[in-house]
Enzyme design. Structure first.
Site, PDB file in Angstrom:
ATOM      1  N   ASP A 159       0.867  -1.183   0.000  1.00 18.77           N
ATOM      2  CA  ASP A 159       0.000   0.000   0.000  1.00 18.77           C
ATOM      3  C   ASP A 159       0.901   1.229   0.000  1.00 18.77           C
ATOM      4  OD1 ASP A 159      -2.276   1.794   0.417  1.00 18.77           O
ATOM      5  OD2 ASP A 159      -3.340   0.017   1.115  1.00 18.77           O
ATOM      6  N   HIS A 234      -3.420   2.890  -4.688  1.00 14.09           N
ATOM      7  CA  HIS A 234      -2.747   2.530  -3.425  1.00 14.09           C
ATOM      8  C   HIS A 234      -1.366   1.954  -3.733  1.00 14.09           C
ATOM      9  CE1 HIS A 234      -5.757   3.457  -0.400  1.00 14.09           C
ATOM     10  NE2 HIS A 234      -6.689   2.915  -1.153  1.00 14.09           N
ATOM     11  N   GLU A 299     -10.357   2.472  -4.726  1.00 13.85           N
ATOM     12  CA  GLU A 299     -10.069   3.891  -4.513  1.00 13.85           C
ATOM     13  C   GLU A 299      -9.024   4.482  -5.465  1.00 13.85           C
ATOM     14  OE1 GLU A 299     -11.130   4.353   0.176  1.00 13.85           O
ATOM     15  OE2 GLU A 299      -9.195   3.439  -0.252  1.00 13.85           O
TER      16      GLU A 299
HETATM   17  C1  ACM Z   1     -10.747  -0.301   1.426  1.00 12.07           C
HETATM   18  O1  ACM Z   1     -11.105  -0.196   2.600  1.00 12.07           O
HETATM   19  N1  ACM Z   1     -10.204   0.732   0.805  1.00 12.07           N
HETATM   20  C2  ACM Z   1     -10.923  -1.535   0.698  1.00 12.07           C
END
Ligand code: ACM
Ligand code: ZN
Length: 496
Positions: A159, A234, A299
């Site tokens: 991440d 991410h 996201e």
């Molecule tokens: C997430 O909580 N962004 C999967």
């Protein structure tokens, strides 16, 4: 009886089978490794020892092909001792886990138990990017998942805040992308604005040998380790070493705190991005026998894709409508690669945007998860439920406690049912199960993770294992009181 998760059927009888200092177990080569693992857990919970023998045994494990389900088992305790039967080793293991909870003051009540899980996916996630957790802690966490009869450890390995798994072909992923300025003394969301040099560096990663060791350790406890490699978003930490795979090709620093919005993401117009990711996934596939590989997908902001000539050319060349369809192109292309290698991709529910790839599993997390679930089901895709207001264990347990966003009480977790009203019987099989997620932005220590996870994980265990009509909140609470004494033996820092 105080067993968590509650077995399907228990018939209590009068009388007890007495155990002495040593539990003798009938020798059987096939079950030796299960017994060895059981012995370790027994050692944590009681002062009893185990020994294997040919006759006069207290405990016997029996393969019984009439017990069809992989994870189902039966227990019979009477004057002759304890007999655990199952068609498969996993069921014998779960029988032993139940047996552990039956022992009180070195006595086991006479009883008959029949048990099997409701869902095949009983998952627990841990984010090791925002904060890094040692191999020793990961093993302890896995021990505790096994104690709850959970069978999937979803390991969030990459991440924005650090890449945590050694990839031999790209050593800088760990040498560079695994480390950040140490701003641990500053609240998470204030770190990005900080010009402070920091107290040295913060980070870490798992070597491939350590990963193999964890996979084996988990498998011995009938837990599948599902790795997650995030894409296309991410992923800003990657651009600290490999900026050429982002749209702007700008070198970034591994962010020490919140990175939001998620602007710098993999360039979907550059074929070399896909080669890079496929090379990484090739090593991942070698390390994890799991049938599933999680590829993130959540996201991803589309700002850079809108500005990027390469991404725009891809949209034109592939006749895509917009950046959502470009995301779908991205996920489908990676999914095709994984399917060809015999793996099933899983993605967070944003992968539905722009068109869901066939046979990819959807992890439904936004809101109550219903929209995503219905969308997945409508195209015959399978789904796992982890709705964020309920199964995100970074949320507070009560208003004035540690945690993020809102509050999710133990009772809310307990009462959650993954099969919501409106899902038809013939589609139920598409729901693989439920999972809780532990995002660690605000959890810096092992004790923080335990505090947020426990005892909500005990409630999750019943959500994933028990049929709806076998659940009862007050009954669960009374069993939990006893179960906490077991958690004490594991030295768990649970919220109470
Ligand atoms: C997430 O909580 N962004 C999967
Ligand atoms: Zn691009």
């Amino acid at each position: 009886m105080n067993i968590i998760p509650k077995p399907v059927k228990i018939i209590e009888k009068s009388g007890f089978y007495k155990l002495h200092e040593t539990i003798s177990v009938k020798r059987n080569e096939e079950t030796e490794n299960i017994i060895e693992v059981f012995g370790k857990e027994l050692n944590i919970i009681t002062d009893l020892k185990l020994e294997t023998t040919e006759k006069d045994f207290d405990l016997q494990l029996v393969f019984d092909e009439d017990i069809p389900q992989l994870e189902g088992y039966q227990i019979l305790v009477n004057n002759n001792g304890i007999r655990i039967s199952s068609g498969k080793k996993a069921g014998l293991f779960y029988g032993l886990i139940t047996f552990l909870q039956l022992i009180v003051n070195n006595e086991v009540p006479f009883c008959e138990i029949e048990d099997k899980p409701r869902f095949q996916w009983r998952g627990m996630h841990l984010d090791v990017s925002r904060h890094f957790f040692s191999i020793k802690f990961i093993k302890h966490f896995i021990d505790l998942l096994a104690l709850h009869k959970l069978n999937v450890f979803h390991w969030h390995l990459t991440d924005d805040n650090g890449w945590r798994i050694e990839i031999k072909k790209y050593p800088q992923l760990t040498e560079v992308c695994g480390w950040r300025r140490n701003l641990e003394h500053i609240p998470w969301n204030e770190r990005n604005n900080s010009n402070e040099k920091g107290n040295g560096i913060y980070g870490g990663f798992y070597t491939q040998e350590e990963i193999k060791d964890i996979v084996k350790y988990a498998a011995e406890r009938y837990i599948t380790v599902v790795p997650e490699i995030e894409m296309p978003g991410h992923t800003s930490e990657v651009f600290a070493a490999y900026p050429q795979f982002s749209c702007r090709e700008k070198k970034l620093e591994v962010t020490a705190g919140g990175y939001w919005p998620n602007l710098d993401i993999f360039c979907a117009g550059n074929d070399k991005t896909f080669t890079f990711l496929e090379n990484i996934l090739s090593e991942i596939i070698q390390l994890f026998p799991s049938p599933y590989i999680h590829i993130g997908g959540d996201e991803a902001e589309k700002t850079r894709w809108k500005e990027c000539p390469k991404c725009q050319k891809r949209i034109a060349d592939e006749h895509l409508k917009d950046e959502n369809e470009l995301q779908s192109y991205f996920i489908k292309r990676i999914s095709k690669f994984l399917f060809e290698k015999g793996k099933i991709p899983i993605g967070w529910d944003e992968i539905i945007q722009g068109g869901l790839a066939k046979d990819v599993v959807v992890m439904c997390w936004r809101g109550d998860g219903k929209d995503a679930l219905e969308n997945a089901i409508s195209t015959g895709n399978k789904a796992i439920l982890c709705p964020n207001p309920i199964l995100y264990f970074d949320w507070k347990q009560v208003e004035d406690s540690q945690g993020t966003f809102g509050v999710t009480t133990l009772k809310q977790v307990y009462e959650y049912d993954p099969v919501h009203i409106g899902i038809s019987k013939e589609n139920e099989h598409l729901i693989l199960g439920a999972q809780a997620n532990v995002w660690t932005e605000w959890m810096t220590t092992n004790k923080d993770v335990e505090f947020m996870t426990f005892p909500r994980i005990c409630a999750l265990a019943e959500v994933a294992w028990c049929k709806k009509d076998n659940k009862n909140w007050l009954n669960f609470l009374s069993r939990l009181t006893k179960f906490k004494s077991i958690l004490d033996k594991y030295n768990v820092n649970y919220y109470s």
